[in-house]
Design a protein around this motif. Structure first.
Motif, mmCIF file in Angstrom:
data_model
loop_
_atom_site.group_PDB
_atom_site.id
_atom_site.type_symbol
_atom_site.label_atom_id
_atom_site.label_comp_id
_atom_site.label_asym_id
_atom_site.label_seq_id
_atom_site.Cartn_x
_atom_site.Cartn_y
_atom_site.Cartn_z
ATOM 1 N N LEU A 10 0.814 -1.214 0.000
ATOM 2 C CA LEU A 10 0.000 0.000 0.000
ATOM 3 C C LEU A 10 0.846 1.262 0.000
ATOM 4 C CD1 LEU A 10 -2.795 -1.035 2.545
ATOM 5 C CD2 LEU A 10 -2.940 -0.971 0.042
ATOM 6 N N ARG A 11 0.426 2.210 -0.815
ATOM 7 C CA ARG A 11 1.069 3.525 -0.868
ATOM 8 C C ARG A 11 0.072 4.652 -0.613
ATOM 9 N NH1 ARG A 11 3.774 3.639 -6.616
ATOM 10 N NH2 ARG A 11 4.621 5.632 -5.886
ATOM 11 N N VAL A 12 -1.221 4.365 -0.783
ATOM 12 C CA VAL A 12 -2.269 5.364 -0.590
ATOM 13 C C VAL A 12 -3.408 4.726 0.196
ATOM 14 C CG1 VAL A 12 -3.911 6.924 -1.707
ATOM 15 C CG2 VAL A 12 -1.697 6.453 -2.804
ATOM 16 N N VAL A 13 -3.884 5.422 1.230
ATOM 17 C CA VAL A 13 -5.092 4.998 1.947
ATOM 18 C C VAL A 13 -6.081 6.152 1.915
ATOM 19 C CG1 VAL A 13 -6.108 4.118 4.072
ATOM 20 C CG2 VAL A 13 -3.757 3.477 3.465
ATOM 21 N N THR A 170 2.894 6.730 8.998
ATOM 22 C CA THR A 170 3.795 7.630 8.270
ATOM 23 C C THR A 170 4.536 6.941 7.126
ATOM 24 O OG1 THR A 170 5.590 7.143 9.834
ATOM 25 C CG2 THR A 170 4.163 9.041 10.323
ATOM 26 N N ALA A 171 4.433 5.636 7.018
ATOM 27 C CA ALA A 171 5.231 4.908 6.027
ATOM 28 C C ALA A 171 4.559 4.813 4.667
ATOM 29 C CB ALA A 171 5.563 3.509 6.545
ATOM 30 N N ILE A 172 3.330 5.287 4.551
ATOM 31 C CA ILE A 172 2.707 5.343 3.237
ATOM 32 C C ILE A 172 2.839 6.757 2.682
ATOM 33 C CG2 ILE A 172 1.074 3.486 3.745
ATOM 34 C CD1 ILE A 172 -1.060 5.685 4.033
ATOM 35 N N GLU A 173 2.548 6.918 1.414
ATOM 36 C CA GLU A 173 2.807 8.192 0.751
ATOM 37 C C GLU A 173 1.653 9.177 0.839
ATOM 38 O OE1 GLU A 173 4.043 7.152 -3.206
ATOM 39 O OE2 GLU A 173 5.461 5.682 -2.418
ATOM 40 N N ILE A 281 -0.545 -1.868 8.856
ATOM 41 C CA ILE A 281 -0.052 -1.267 7.613
ATOM 42 C C ILE A 281 1.277 -0.568 7.860
ATOM 43 C CG2 ILE A 281 -0.480 0.513 5.878
ATOM 44 C CD1 ILE A 281 -3.474 -0.073 6.185
ATOM 45 N N GLN A 282 1.368 0.182 8.956
ATOM 46 C CA GLN A 282 2.612 0.869 9.282
ATOM 47 C C GLN A 282 3.750 -0.116 9.456
ATOM 48 O OE1 GLN A 282 3.452 3.921 9.208
ATOM 49 N NE2 GLN A 282 5.387 3.988 10.322
ATOM 50 N N ARG A 296 9.908 4.971 2.054
ATOM 51 C CA ARG A 296 8.796 5.308 1.160
ATOM 52 C C ARG A 296 8.048 6.532 1.630
ATOM 53 N NH1 ARG A 296 5.246 0.174 0.776
ATOM 54 N NH2 ARG A 296 4.280 1.267 -0.970
ATOM 55 N N ALA A 297 8.158 6.871 2.896
ATOM 56 C CA ALA A 297 7.423 8.023 3.408
ATOM 57 C C ALA A 297 7.942 9.330 2.816
ATOM 58 C CB ALA A 297 7.523 8.079 4.946
#
Length: 304
Positions: A10-13, A170-173, A281-282, A296-297
């Motif tokens: 995952l990169r976007v939630v 914080t680890a997703i974009e 997710i994190q 990735r963040a």
């Protein structure tokens, strides 16, 4: 379904707001009463309130996830993208005419006579349509109940644990919130919850489902893959259906009975379940970033 094998992708939630970042249905009774008061339908108020509560409790054949057929004052039941049954509001089975069966609900734009309802807001709104209340009256009731919800004694409850997990994600974009609520009320709710600053992008008056479909299309054009996008919401049609159709991940969170729970990757009922998902997710995305030697963040940062 256990999602460990895709959480790290995952990169976007994308989060819905009402019913997703907080849970409350106490407003619905007031909303229905405000809709019907001082109208010709006011004598039907107790009947309408009882119906709404029965639908939420899952004790009625009509459920969230069904569709209101306004021209016939009937409820249509969908299975696998097709309408297969018709119900009256008391749950009696009706004949499903050929023209009803031929209607499609797998497109972003529904036929005008079909109105989906997937949450307490939708139930109250459909009842306003059922009693043929003028748009001005329906809007007045909607604004009144929303203004009450950020004031005593009707303040809606919040989950600090969920918001802490949201802050720690914080680890997703991109963390995005999209609500169909008009700007003034949407911002008032976010500021009451003290979470506006936790999102990279905030969209009020988002015009879902069409609005979220357009947003996903933009993300795909930017290079994101469908499986890198997760949408979380309590209204399957508005929040999840467009994302599922485009190949993204979906999570339905709702304490109420839903006619289409099996269509989604994840099904939660409580906010603490969503809190645990965000923490997972994190952990998963942080672990993958460490394995690939990248943070990735720090990618694809943008101002809003």
């Amino acid at each position: 379904m256990e999602p460990e094998h895709w959480l790290s992708d995952l990169r976007v939630v994308i989060f819905d707001m009402d019913g997703t970042l907080y849970q409350d249905h106490t407003f619905m009774e007031r909303y229905i009463r405000y809709l019907l008061e001082k109208t010709a339908a006011e004598p039907h108020t107790e009947e309408a309130v009882s119906l709404g509560m029965a639908i939420l409790a899952g004790s009625h054949p009509v459920q969230c996830g069904h569709f209101y057929h306004a021209a016939d004052d009937a409820v249509l039941v969908r299975e696998a993208g097709r309408f297969v049954r018709a119900l009256s509001w008391d749950g009696t089975e009706l004949a499903l005419r050929d023209d009803m069966a031929a209607l499609t609900a797998d497109e972003a734009a529904l036929p005008e006579q079909l109105v989906p309802f997937g949450d307490p807001w939708g139930i109250a709104a459909v009842l306003g349509l059922r009693y043929k209340l003028p748009e001005e009256k329906r809007l007045e009731a909607f604004r009144r109940v929303r203004e009450e919800m950020v004031r005593e004694p009707y303040l809606f409850p919040t989950s600090r644990g969920l918001f802490e997990a949201l802050a720690a994600l914080t680890a997703i974009e991109k963390k995005v919130v999209m609500t169909n609520t008009y700007l003034e009320s949407g911002l008032a709710f976010l500021h009451h919850m003290e979470i506006h600053h936790l999102f990279d992008e905030v969209y009020c008056g988002a015009e879902k489902p069409e609005g979220i479909a357009r947003y996903i299309t933009v993300l795909l054009a930017q290079g994101y893959k469908p499986e890198e996008i997760l949408s979380v919401g309590d209204n399957g049609w508005n929040d999840l259906e467009p994302v599922r159709r485009l190949g993204g991940r979906t999570c339905l969170i709702s304490p109420y009975a839903s006619a289409e729970s099996s269509r989604w990757d994840l099904r939660f009922t409580k906010l603490d379940e969503l809190e645990r998902l965000l923490r997972r997710i994190q952990q998963a995305t942080t672990r993958r970033a460490a394995e690939y030697g990248q943070d990735r963040a720090d990618q694809h940062l943008q101002e809003i």
